[in-house]
Design an enzyme around this catalytic site. Sequence first.
Site, PDB file in Angstrom:
ATOM      1  N   ASP A 148     -14.151  16.972  19.767  1.00  0.00           N
ATOM      2  CA  ASP A 148     -13.555  16.232  18.648  1.00  0.00           C
ATOM      3  C   ASP A 148     -14.391  14.971  18.433  1.00  0.00           C
ATOM      4  O   ASP A 148     -13.962  13.852  18.714  1.00  0.00           O
ATOM      5  CB  ASP A 148     -12.106  15.875  18.974  1.00  0.00           C
ATOM      6  CG  ASP A 148     -11.384  15.202  17.814  1.00  0.00           C
ATOM      7  OD1 ASP A 148     -11.962  15.148  16.702  1.00  0.00           O
ATOM      8  OD2 ASP A 148     -10.256  14.723  18.014  1.00  0.00           O
ATOM      9  N   CYS A 198     -13.606  15.720  11.307  1.00  0.00           N
ATOM     10  CA  CYS A 198     -13.089  14.994  10.150  1.00  0.00           C
ATOM     11  C   CYS A 198     -14.139  14.877   9.050  1.00  0.00           C
ATOM     12  O   CYS A 198     -13.930  14.155   8.073  1.00  0.00           O
ATOM     13  CB  CYS A 198     -12.589  13.611  10.558  1.00  0.00           C
ATOM     14  SG  CYS A 198     -13.867  12.558  11.293  1.00  0.00           S
ATOM     15  N   CYS A 238       0.869  -1.182   0.000  1.00  0.00           N
ATOM     16  CA  CYS A 238       0.000   0.000   0.000  1.00  0.00           C
ATOM     17  C   CYS A 238       0.901   1.226   0.000  1.00  0.00           C
ATOM     18  O   CYS A 238       1.693   1.424   0.926  1.00  0.00           O
ATOM     19  CB  CYS A 238      -0.908   0.001   1.225  1.00  0.00           C
ATOM     20  SG  CYS A 238      -1.874   1.533   1.392  1.00  0.00           S
ATOM     21  N   GLU A 277     -14.946  10.741  27.715  1.00  0.00           N
ATOM     22  CA  GLU A 277     -14.652   9.777  26.657  1.00  0.00           C
ATOM     23  C   GLU A 277     -15.489   8.524  26.895  1.00  0.00           C
ATOM     24  O   GLU A 277     -15.624   8.086  28.039  1.00  0.00           O
ATOM     25  CB  GLU A 277     -13.157   9.443  26.645  1.00  0.00           C
ATOM     26  CG  GLU A 277     -12.744   8.285  25.771  1.00  0.00           C
ATOM     27  CD  GLU A 277     -13.137   8.452  24.313  1.00  0.00           C
ATOM     28  OE1 GLU A 277     -13.648   7.466  23.740  1.00  0.00           O
ATOM     29  OE2 GLU A 277     -12.947   9.546  23.759  1.00  0.00           O
ATOM     30  N   GLN A 296      -4.355   9.928  15.653  1.00  0.00           N
ATOM     31  CA  GLN A 296      -4.274  10.456  14.295  1.00  0.00           C
ATOM     32  C   GLN A 296      -3.327   9.597  13.453  1.00  0.00           C
ATOM     33  O   GLN A 296      -2.237   9.233  13.907  1.00  0.00           O
ATOM     34  CB  GLN A 296      -3.793  11.907  14.316  1.00  0.00           C
ATOM     35  CG  GLN A 296      -4.801  12.875  14.896  1.00  0.00           C
ATOM     36  CD  GLN A 296      -5.995  13.104  13.975  1.00  0.00           C
ATOM     37  OE1 GLN A 296      -5.934  12.888  12.771  1.00  0.00           O
ATOM     38  NE2 GLN A 296      -7.107  13.526  14.560  1.00  0.00           N
ATOM     39  N   TYR A 313     -15.150  14.063  24.014  1.00  0.00           N
ATOM     40  CA  TYR A 313     -14.623  13.054  23.088  1.00  0.00           C
ATOM     41  C   TYR A 313     -13.097  13.145  23.150  1.00  0.00           C
ATOM     42  O   TYR A 313     -12.412  13.264  22.135  1.00  0.00           O
ATOM     43  CB  TYR A 313     -15.123  13.276  21.659  1.00  0.00           C
ATOM     44  CG  TYR A 313     -16.609  13.516  21.545  1.00  0.00           C
ATOM     45  CD1 TYR A 313     -17.506  12.472  21.379  1.00  0.00           C
ATOM     46  CD2 TYR A 313     -17.128  14.808  21.599  1.00  0.00           C
ATOM     47  CE1 TYR A 313     -18.873  12.699  21.273  1.00  0.00           C
ATOM     48  CE2 TYR A 313     -18.492  15.050  21.500  1.00  0.00           C
ATOM     49  CZ  TYR A 313     -19.358  13.992  21.338  1.00  0.00           C
ATOM     50  OH  TYR A 313     -20.710  14.230  21.231  1.00  0.00           O
TER      51      TYR A 313
END
Length: 416
Positions: free
Chosen positions: A346, A373, A157, A302, A249, A278
């Site tokens: 987030d 995102c 990949c 969380e 990330q 979050y």
Amino acid sequence: MEQASLELTVGPVAHGGWCVARHEGRVVFVRHALPGERVLAQVTEETTRFLRADAVEILDPSPDRVVPPCPYAGPGRCGGCDWQHATLEAQRGLKSAVVAEQLARLAGIEREVVVEELPGAKDGLGWRTRVQFAARPGGELGFRRHRSHDIETVDACLIAHPEVEAVGAELRAWPGASAVEVIASSAGDRAVVVRPRPRRSVTVPDLDAGSSILVDQGKGHTAPRRGSGVLREQVEDREFRVAGSGFWQVHPGAAETLLDAVLSYAAPEPGEWALDLYCGVGLFAAGLAEGVGAEGAVFGLESESAAVRDARANLRDLPQARVERGRVEEALDRFQIERADIIVVDPPRAGLGREVVDRIASLEATRIVYVSCDPATLARDLAWFGDHGYPLTDLRAFDAFPMTHHVECVALLVRR
């Protein structure tokens, strides 16, 4: 319509890796095309309102078109990348257009957007530090084709980080596995997380590079088969532990860049009271805690139990930071949170939703920093925040996922 071919003039980019064209009055969402091109497209899906199609022949190419570097990219093949046929500059331009269009259409916000390059992947390749492969029944690894359960097997990949590729997972069979995730951390750790098929055990092959081996037990739980299964991630002078396949990330330049952007917008002052919703393993909470100092406080929420354990370990030297487990929808009430100076959110791709937006706005923070995102759910939520007197004050966008349609945004909302 059975594999119909259409000659199309391609229009603007759309969210999700598509461009928009029209045929006999109907919208056609086209992959593997670029705005302004004339293409021969093969219909892959038809609904009453629109068609989906793949550009299988480029009759009049865009000057932004390049030959995809990966041999598995293209119509009917690996669905992991969306824009390998465009220059990196053009990819960032397409993402900028998508974010701007979503803000305008869903939130009524007219704003020019510039998607910024992240350090660590100059050619757009070799950046992904966490790669999840799907496994065929025989154990061969690959990636799902676009909008399909079919698996395109691969032997490498190109967007995977070199330390992921060093494991050589794609070159082996994994009998009994339904998925295999390979992780390479910024501190030099490697782990392989295998998900067994129902009522099967996985035969782990010999690998090219040393790695912890973990078994995915479902619902976010992993059990180490070899090694500790805890990875270390380094951001500036602080180390974070991340258990198993916990969230971090995937671009090596993303964590530090996003932390800097969040803290720049949040501007924590000594003695302030901050919420990190979050919060994952505590990346933003750590920065906020250092900013508010010993006389301030940070409260993190969380929902994943493993991430809560990691966050508490990562923040143990910052007694002003506290992390609890819970879903934001209920936990703000359960912990009787009634106010805050700063709120950082987030959320996952689905965004916050109206109920959570309403509850967060009720805390009357002076500033809210929203990390997203997904530009569509971000724009939707920004519209609701605007109704509560929190207009969009500033926004940055980052190319945290080169070659794909995904983009990371950080938005600042200041209470009117």
